[in-house]
Design a protein around this motif. Structure first.
Motif, PDB file in Angstrom:
ATOM      1  N   ARG A 105     -13.940  -3.302   3.752  1.00 55.49           N
ATOM      2  CA  ARG A 105     -12.646  -3.328   3.090  1.00 55.49           C
ATOM      3  C   ARG A 105     -11.775  -2.181   3.579  1.00 55.49           C
ATOM      4  NH1 ARG A 105     -11.467  -3.346  -3.480  1.00 55.49           N
ATOM      5  NH2 ARG A 105      -9.203  -3.119  -3.305  1.00 55.49           N
ATOM      6  N   VAL A 106     -10.511  -2.484   3.785  1.00 56.34           N
ATOM      7  CA  VAL A 106      -9.521  -1.462   4.126  1.00 56.34           C
ATOM      8  C   VAL A 106      -8.753  -1.114   2.853  1.00 56.34           C
ATOM      9  CG1 VAL A 106      -7.530  -0.868   5.539  1.00 56.34           C
ATOM     10  CG2 VAL A 106      -9.335  -2.342   6.479  1.00 56.34           C
ATOM     11  N   PHE A 107      -8.849   0.138   2.435  1.00 58.83           N
ATOM     12  CA  PHE A 107      -8.154   0.608   1.239  1.00 58.83           C
ATOM     13  C   PHE A 107      -6.863   1.312   1.638  1.00 58.83           C
ATOM     14  CE2 PHE A 107     -12.634   0.505   0.146  1.00 58.83           C
ATOM     15  CZ  PHE A 107     -12.633  -0.081  -1.108  1.00 58.83           C
ATOM     16  N   ASP A 108      -5.779   0.967   0.969  1.00 54.72           N
ATOM     17  CA  ASP A 108      -4.491   1.638   1.171  1.00 54.72           C
ATOM     18  C   ASP A 108      -4.238   2.567  -0.001  1.00 54.72           C
ATOM     19  OD1 ASP A 108      -2.960   0.478   3.585  1.00 54.72           O
ATOM     20  OD2 ASP A 108      -3.797  -1.304   2.602  1.00 54.72           O
ATOM     21  N   PHE A 109      -3.987   3.822   0.302  1.00 57.06           N
ATOM     22  CA  PHE A 109      -3.727   4.807  -0.739  1.00 57.06           C
ATOM     23  C   PHE A 109      -2.362   5.439  -0.515  1.00 57.06           C
ATOM     24  CE2 PHE A 109      -8.423   4.928  -0.309  1.00 57.06           C
ATOM     25  CZ  PHE A 109      -8.745   4.460  -1.581  1.00 57.06           C
ATOM     26  N   ALA A 110      -1.649   5.669  -1.596  1.00 57.16           N
ATOM     27  CA  ALA A 110      -0.332   6.308  -1.527  1.00 57.16           C
ATOM     28  C   ALA A 110      -0.363   7.609  -2.307  1.00 57.16           C
ATOM     29  CB  ALA A 110       0.742   5.380  -2.099  1.00 57.16           C
ATOM     30  N   ALA A 111       0.331   8.613  -1.778  1.00 54.67           N
ATOM     31  CA  ALA A 111       0.412   9.893  -2.458  1.00 54.67           C
ATOM     32  C   ALA A 111       1.122   9.720  -3.798  1.00 54.67           C
ATOM     33  CB  ALA A 111       1.150  10.901  -1.590  1.00 54.67           C
ATOM     34  N   PRO A 112       0.671  10.422  -4.840  1.00 59.84           N
ATOM     35  CA  PRO A 112       1.310  10.272  -6.158  1.00 59.84           C
ATOM     36  C   PRO A 112       2.727  10.832  -6.173  1.00 59.84           C
ATOM     37  CG  PRO A 112      -0.335  12.023  -6.187  1.00 59.84           C
ATOM     38  CD  PRO A 112      -0.478  11.350  -4.870  1.00 59.84           C
ATOM     39  N   GLU A 113       3.694   9.997  -6.501  1.00 63.31           N
ATOM     40  CA  GLU A 113       5.088  10.438  -6.526  1.00 63.31           C
ATOM     41  C   GLU A 113       5.345  11.462  -7.623  1.00 63.31           C
ATOM     42  OE1 GLU A 113       7.462   6.944  -6.898  1.00 63.31           O
ATOM     43  OE2 GLU A 113       6.891   6.138  -4.927  1.00 63.31           O
ATOM     44  N   THR A 114       4.543  11.427  -8.679  1.00 61.86           N
ATOM     45  CA  THR A 114       4.764  12.329  -9.813  1.00 61.86           C
ATOM     46  C   THR A 114       4.539  13.794  -9.449  1.00 61.86           C
ATOM     47  OG1 THR A 114       2.478  11.885 -10.470  1.00 61.86           O
ATOM     48  CG2 THR A 114       4.220  10.621 -11.566  1.00 61.86           C
TER      49      THR A 114
END
Length: 349
Positions: free
Chosen positions: A96-105
């Motif tokens: 599985r390829v997981f996409d993670f985004a930095a928390p905008e908060t």
């Protein structure tokens, strides 16, 4: 040894191995050369990633991580520093390829406000639990990536060796206690397979990097090993760790509370009862004899104090039991490791 590759730190990973018939690099807690000297079940347990973390720092707003689960039931617990980010499941036999985004908060508060706990909020931590897992790749979309520096993570490292009770999960007592103490834990639990092999003792003493150790010994041996053999193996393990890491506290744990502590008197001739009792006497004797060498003893019944903190098998703690154990063990370990904190602070000042 702190393993790094692709500018990622692989915490609690003994080696990244290309195993026969399995693609990617397997995240194994004990390297093959040592693993294949252990009992059969321990060889399998050493492939489990419990307590493994991928750690790195990047300013990438988004990144991709590719992992493969050899078996089902794997979980990813993702953190930025000490802040929970997300959780994900992985099915067995899948990549599985997981996409993670930095928390905008994080950009909405001051950096000083975020600096809470022992991990820098800049450190991504991908924590893995479940069955054997392989690392396939990491893509930061062109942004620089680096492993965390010493001041971005806990100063002290704890080697926790033991049975399935130690192996547990990321919600098990070692991880609970580590969080409370503000230390890093190397989970070296072996479910049903903690047999104190000499080769494993040698590996812990010479290859792993740790500041203090706990040894939860006996429950996987009491049905098979005579007291004399348990004592021989336990003494070798403690002496080898003592000689390999002079000055590092070593803490022996007697049996945690279990059904054997409460069997009726007419069953006290039972082999398991006798061995558990005698094994604990051995551990107390070793700790007494080596007290001047930094070997300590904590009674397991002072760690798990509530019998209903067990699951219905009356051996393995429930989640509530692990929580109690983590809190109690942290309290009991603190005075033992306090001098280490002082020494680390003085060395860094």
């Amino acid at each position: 040894m702190i393993l790094q590759q692709n500018n990622i730190e692989f915490h609690n990973v003994g080696a990244l191995e290309a195993l026969d018939g399995i693609s990617g690099l397997s995240l194994v807690r004990i390297p093959q050369g040592v693993r294949e000297t252990l009992n059969y079940r321990a060889r399998l347990r050493a492939l489990s990633p419990t307590g493994v973390e991928l750690r790195f720092v990047t300013e990438a707003p988004q990144f991709r991580l590719s992992l493969a689960a050899h078996e089902g039931g794997n979980r990813l617990h993702v953190f930025r520093g000490g802040y929970g980010h997300s959780e994900h499941g992985m099915g067995g036999g899948t990549t599985r390829v997981f996409d993670f985004a930095a928390p905008e908060t994080f950009s909405t508060v001051t950096s000083e406000g975020l600096k809470s706990g022992v991990f820098s909020p800049d450190v991504w931590r991908i924590q893995i639990s479940g069955g054997p897992t392989s690392f396939w790749g990491f893509d930061s979309i062109g942004f620089p990536v680096r492993p965390p520096t010493a001041d971005e993570k806990p100063a002290l490292r704890w080697l926790a060796y033991g049975s399935s009770i130690t192996h547990a999960s990321v919600k098990g007592y070692p991880h609970r206690a580590a969080h409370r103490l503000g230390v890093d834990v190397l989970n070296k639990g072996f479910g049903g397979a903690c047999h104190c092999e000499e080769t494993l003792a040698d590996y812990f003493a010479s290859e792993e990097t740790w500041d203090f150790a706990t040894l939860e010994l006996g429950i996987n041996m009491r049905g098979t090993f005579p007291v004399e053999e348990f004592e021989r193996r336990a003494r070798y393990l403690v002496r080898r760790l003592r000689d390999g890491k002079p000055g590092a506290p070593i803490v022996l744990l007697t049996h945690f509370l279990n059904r054997t502590h409460h069997i009726p008197p007419e069953q006290h001739e039972d082999l398991i009862f006798q061995r558990q009792t005698e094994y604990d006497h051995v551990l107390r004797a070793i700790a007494s004899e080596m007290a001047n060498e930094g070997v300590h003893l904590i009674e397991g019944c002072d760690v798990l104090t509530d019998f209903c903190g067990l699951s219905c098998d009356l051996i393995h703690p429930s989640e509530a039991g692990h929580l109690q154990m983590g809190e109690n063990l942290a309290r009991l370990l603190e005075p033992i490791i306090a001098p280490l904190r002082i020494a680390k602070d003085e060395a860094s000042s």
